[in-house]
Write an enzyme that holds these catalytic residues in place. Structure first.
Site, PDB file in Angstrom:
ATOM      1  CG  ASP A 239      12.574  -9.746  -2.231  1.00 51.70           C
ATOM      2  OD1 ASP A 239      13.794  -9.983  -2.570  1.00 51.70           O
ATOM      3  OD2 ASP A 239      11.673  -9.986  -3.366  1.00 51.70           O
TER       4      ASP A 239
ATOM      5  CG  HIS B 176      11.513 -14.663  -2.348  1.00 51.18           C
ATOM      6  ND1 HIS B 176      11.966 -14.714  -3.562  1.00 51.18           N
ATOM      7  CD2 HIS B 176      12.474 -13.771  -1.686  1.00 51.18           C
ATOM      8  CE1 HIS B 176      12.728 -13.550  -3.631  1.00 51.18           C
ATOM      9  NE2 HIS B 176      13.156 -13.337  -2.392  1.00 51.18           N
TER      10      HIS B 176
ATOM     11  CG  ASP C 279      -5.318   5.646   3.365  1.00 54.03           C
ATOM     12  OD1 ASP C 279      -6.332   4.967   3.011  1.00 54.03           O
ATOM     13  OD2 ASP C 279      -4.611   6.051   2.802  1.00 54.03           O
TER      14      ASP C 279
ATOM     15  CE1 TYR D  56      -6.214   3.088  -4.900  1.00 55.65           C
ATOM     16  CE2 TYR D  56      -6.737   4.363  -6.592  1.00 55.65           C
ATOM     17  CZ  TYR D  56      -6.763   3.967  -5.370  1.00 55.65           C
ATOM     18  OH  TYR D  56      -7.104   5.240  -4.637  1.00 55.65           O
TER      19      TYR D  56
ATOM     20  CG  MET E 135      -1.117   5.811  -3.909  1.00 56.30           C
ATOM     21  SD  MET E 135      -2.843   6.161  -3.226  1.00 56.30           S
ATOM     22  CE  MET E 135      -3.127   4.537  -3.700  1.00 56.30           C
TER      23      MET E 135
ATOM     24  CG  ASN F   1      -2.955   3.251   0.720  1.00 55.59           C
ATOM     25  OD1 ASN F   1      -3.739   3.022   1.492  1.00 55.59           O
ATOM     26  ND2 ASN F   1      -3.413   4.448   0.020  1.00 55.59           N
TER      27      ASN F   1
ATOM     28  CE1 TYR G  28      -2.281  10.243  -3.155  1.00 51.10           C
ATOM     29  CE2 TYR G  28      -2.768  12.097  -1.823  1.00 51.10           C
ATOM     30  CZ  TYR G  28      -2.782  11.414  -3.175  1.00 51.10           C
ATOM     31  OH  TYR G  28      -3.621  11.643  -4.064  1.00 51.10           O
TER      32      TYR G  28
END
Length: 147
Positions: free
Chosen positions: A66, A22, A30, A116, A76, A136, A134
């Site tokens: 979650d 958890h 990407d 990052y 991102m 990710n 973009y």
């Protein structure tokens, strides 16, 4: 082979998803993401030849998001000044809608360099061949509720 498990989920990836607890985070990156350098303290799994949407869809079939945080899914953010369209984000919304009642309301954005830093703290990074910019996405694991 197993029944009910998407074939795109390799034994290595299934093992990692099972090991995660958890609040652990998973990045699906990407093709441009520096997975190996960001993942020095994480498990890096290569899924070359696949795109983020197909991996995301398969993972969310077995991976609970979650429910104790507002944004268990984070993208991102596009850097100011980058003239980039992100139609892949709408694909992500459709996929997330299939598996989480909160739909796009559970999706947040993290500034590129902060993304990052968060990725460096993640449990695992899945490196794909996704060509969209973009693309990710970071997932935070929830709990599986027993019957």
């Amino acid at each position: 082979m197993l029944k009910g498990i998407p074939q795109i989920l390799s034994p290595e990836l299934l093992k990692v998803l099972c090991e995660m607890g958890h609040s652990d985070r998973l990045v699906i990156s990407d093709g441009n993401f520096p997975a190996e350098s960001m993942g020095k303290n994480a498990i890096v799994i290569r899924c070359d030849g696949h795109g983020v949407p197909e991996i995301l869809d398969a993972i969310l079939k077995v991976f609970p998001l979650d429910t104790y945080v507002k944004n268990p899914v984070n993208l991102m953010e596009v850097m100011p000044g980058d003239d980039v369209e992100t139609p892949i984000w709408q694909e992500y919304e459709k996929i997330i809608n299939k598996y989480d009642d909160r739909g796009k309301n559970c999706i947040g954005n993290i500034e590129r360099f902060a993304f990052y830093e968060e990725a460096k703290k993640g449990y695992a990074i899945i490196a794909t061949s996704e060509k969209a910019l973009y693309a990710n996405i970071m997932l935070q694991k929830g709990v599986v509720v027993g019957d």
